[in-house]
Design a protein around this motif. Structure first.
Motif, PDB file in Angstrom:
ATOM      1  N   PRO A 146      -4.599  17.736  -5.375  1.00  0.00           N
ATOM      2  CA  PRO A 146      -5.519  17.074  -4.719  1.00  0.00           C
ATOM      3  C   PRO A 146      -6.072  17.657  -3.410  1.00  0.00           C
ATOM      4  N   THR A 147      -5.166  18.410  -2.742  1.00  0.00           N
ATOM      5  CA  THR A 147      -5.486  18.706  -1.411  1.00  0.00           C
ATOM      6  C   THR A 147      -5.957  20.253  -1.263  1.00  0.00           C
ATOM      7  N   LYS A 148      -5.897  20.935  -2.326  1.00  0.00           N
ATOM      8  CA  LYS A 148      -6.552  22.289  -2.615  1.00  0.00           C
ATOM      9  C   LYS A 148      -7.996  22.103  -2.105  1.00  0.00           C
ATOM     10  N   ARG A 200     -14.248  13.541  -1.342  1.00  0.00           N
ATOM     11  CA  ARG A 200     -13.093  12.980  -1.499  1.00  0.00           C
ATOM     12  C   ARG A 200     -12.341  12.635  -2.931  1.00  0.00           C
ATOM     13  N   ASN A 201     -12.786  13.796  -3.690  1.00  0.00           N
ATOM     14  CA  ASN A 201     -12.349  13.722  -5.088  1.00  0.00           C
ATOM     15  C   ASN A 201     -12.713  12.579  -6.013  1.00  0.00           C
ATOM     16  N   ARG A 202     -13.904  12.054  -5.436  1.00  0.00           N
ATOM     17  CA  ARG A 202     -14.526  10.821  -6.452  1.00  0.00           C
ATOM     18  C   ARG A 202     -16.138  11.018  -6.483  1.00  0.00           C
ATOM     19  N   VAL A 203     -16.524  10.657  -7.629  1.00  0.00           N
ATOM     20  CA  VAL A 203     -17.996  10.339  -7.708  1.00  0.00           C
ATOM     21  C   VAL A 203     -18.459   9.022  -7.564  1.00  0.00           C
ATOM     22  N   ASN A 204     -19.340   8.851  -6.647  1.00  0.00           N
ATOM     23  CA  ASN A 204     -19.700   7.421  -6.212  1.00  0.00           C
ATOM     24  C   ASN A 204     -21.589   7.680  -6.459  1.00  0.00           C
ATOM     25  N   GLY A 254     -15.891  24.726  -7.960  1.00  0.00           N
ATOM     26  CA  GLY A 254     -15.676  26.106  -7.624  1.00  0.00           C
ATOM     27  C   GLY A 254     -14.362  26.058  -6.712  1.00  0.00           C
ATOM     28  N   LYS A 255     -13.806  27.402  -6.580  1.00  0.00           N
ATOM     29  CA  LYS A 255     -12.528  27.362  -5.569  1.00  0.00           C
ATOM     30  C   LYS A 255     -12.595  28.672  -4.627  1.00  0.00           C
ATOM     31  N   PRO A 256     -12.870  28.453  -3.645  1.00  0.00           N
ATOM     32  CA  PRO A 256     -13.401  27.321  -2.802  1.00  0.00           C
ATOM     33  C   PRO A 256     -14.834  27.061  -2.818  1.00  0.00           C
ATOM     34  N   MET A 257     -15.774  28.368  -3.318  1.00  0.00           N
ATOM     35  CA  MET A 257     -16.985  28.518  -3.215  1.00  0.00           C
ATOM     36  C   MET A 257     -17.404  28.587  -4.849  1.00  0.00           C
ATOM     37  N   LEU A 258     -18.597  27.955  -5.007  1.00  0.00           N
ATOM     38  CA  LEU A 258     -19.229  28.230  -6.629  1.00  0.00           C
ATOM     39  C   LEU A 258     -19.239  29.395  -6.891  1.00  0.00           C
ATOM     40  N   ALA A 259     -19.618  30.457  -5.951  1.00  0.00           N
ATOM     41  CA  ALA A 259     -19.863  31.738  -6.605  1.00  0.00           C
ATOM     42  C   ALA A 259     -18.769  32.713  -6.660  1.00  0.00           C
ATOM     43  N   LEU A 260     -17.442  32.242  -6.547  1.00  0.00           N
ATOM     44  CA  LEU A 260     -16.344  32.770  -6.654  1.00  0.00           C
ATOM     45  C   LEU A 260     -15.622  32.208  -8.086  1.00  0.00           C
ATOM     46  N   GLY A 261     -16.363  31.706  -8.868  1.00  0.00           N
ATOM     47  CA  GLY A 261     -15.824  31.419 -10.177  1.00  0.00           C
ATOM     48  C   GLY A 261     -15.860  29.704 -10.289  1.00  0.00           C
ATOM     49  N   HIS A 262     -16.028  29.335 -11.281  1.00  0.00           N
ATOM     50  CA  HIS A 262     -16.275  27.710 -11.457  1.00  0.00           C
ATOM     51  C   HIS A 262     -15.861  27.424 -12.737  1.00  0.00           C
ATOM     52  N   LYS A 263     -15.590  26.022 -12.866  1.00  0.00           N
ATOM     53  CA  LYS A 263     -15.592  25.361 -14.341  1.00  0.00           C
ATOM     54  C   LYS A 263     -16.491  24.174 -14.311  1.00  0.00           C
ATOM     55  N   ILE A 264     -16.721  23.874 -15.718  1.00  0.00           N
ATOM     56  CA  ILE A 264     -18.009  22.674 -15.724  1.00  0.00           C
ATOM     57  C   ILE A 264     -17.216  21.606 -16.594  1.00  0.00           C
ATOM     58  N   TYR A 265     -17.131  20.446 -16.080  1.00  0.00           N
ATOM     59  CA  TYR A 265     -16.656  19.104 -16.850  1.00  0.00           C
ATOM     60  C   TYR A 265     -17.960  18.344 -16.951  1.00  0.00           C
TER      61      TYR A 265
END
Length: 98
Positions: A35-37, A59-63, A79-90
């Protein structure tokens, strides 16, 4: 005889569905192995009537504010750390009842 390796699946980042009552705020914690990444996370909400809204996760939550009764689709893009560098969708289906 060879032993089979059983791969344990970790906790999902976001549940595939979640139920809330009408007129209550929406709070959904996100679960990451580290969670700190640093990561960039944005959300998109599509209401049952077709209206859309977007925002950033903090802060790792959706409000979200309370939503109208119905079934709505929440999509997270991580994205890690930017969406342009690769991403996952949930995705998570939100059901709001009276």
């Amino acid at each position: 005889m060879k032993k089979l390796k059983i791969q344990k699946l970790g906790r999902p980042v976001i549940p595939s569905s979640k139920e809330f009552k009408q007129n209550s705020p929406i709070y959904i914690p996100l679960f990451f192995a580290d969670p700190t990444k640093k990561r960039q996370i944005v959300w998109e909400l599509q209401l049952e009537d077709g209206l859309r809204d977007t925002g950033n996760v903090q802060r790792n939550r959706v409000n979200l504010p309370s939503l109208p009764v119905g079934k709505h689709q929440l999509t997270l893009i991580v994205g890690k750390p930017m969406l342009a560098l690769g991403h996952k969708i949930y995705q998570c289906e939100l059901t709001i009842s009276e």
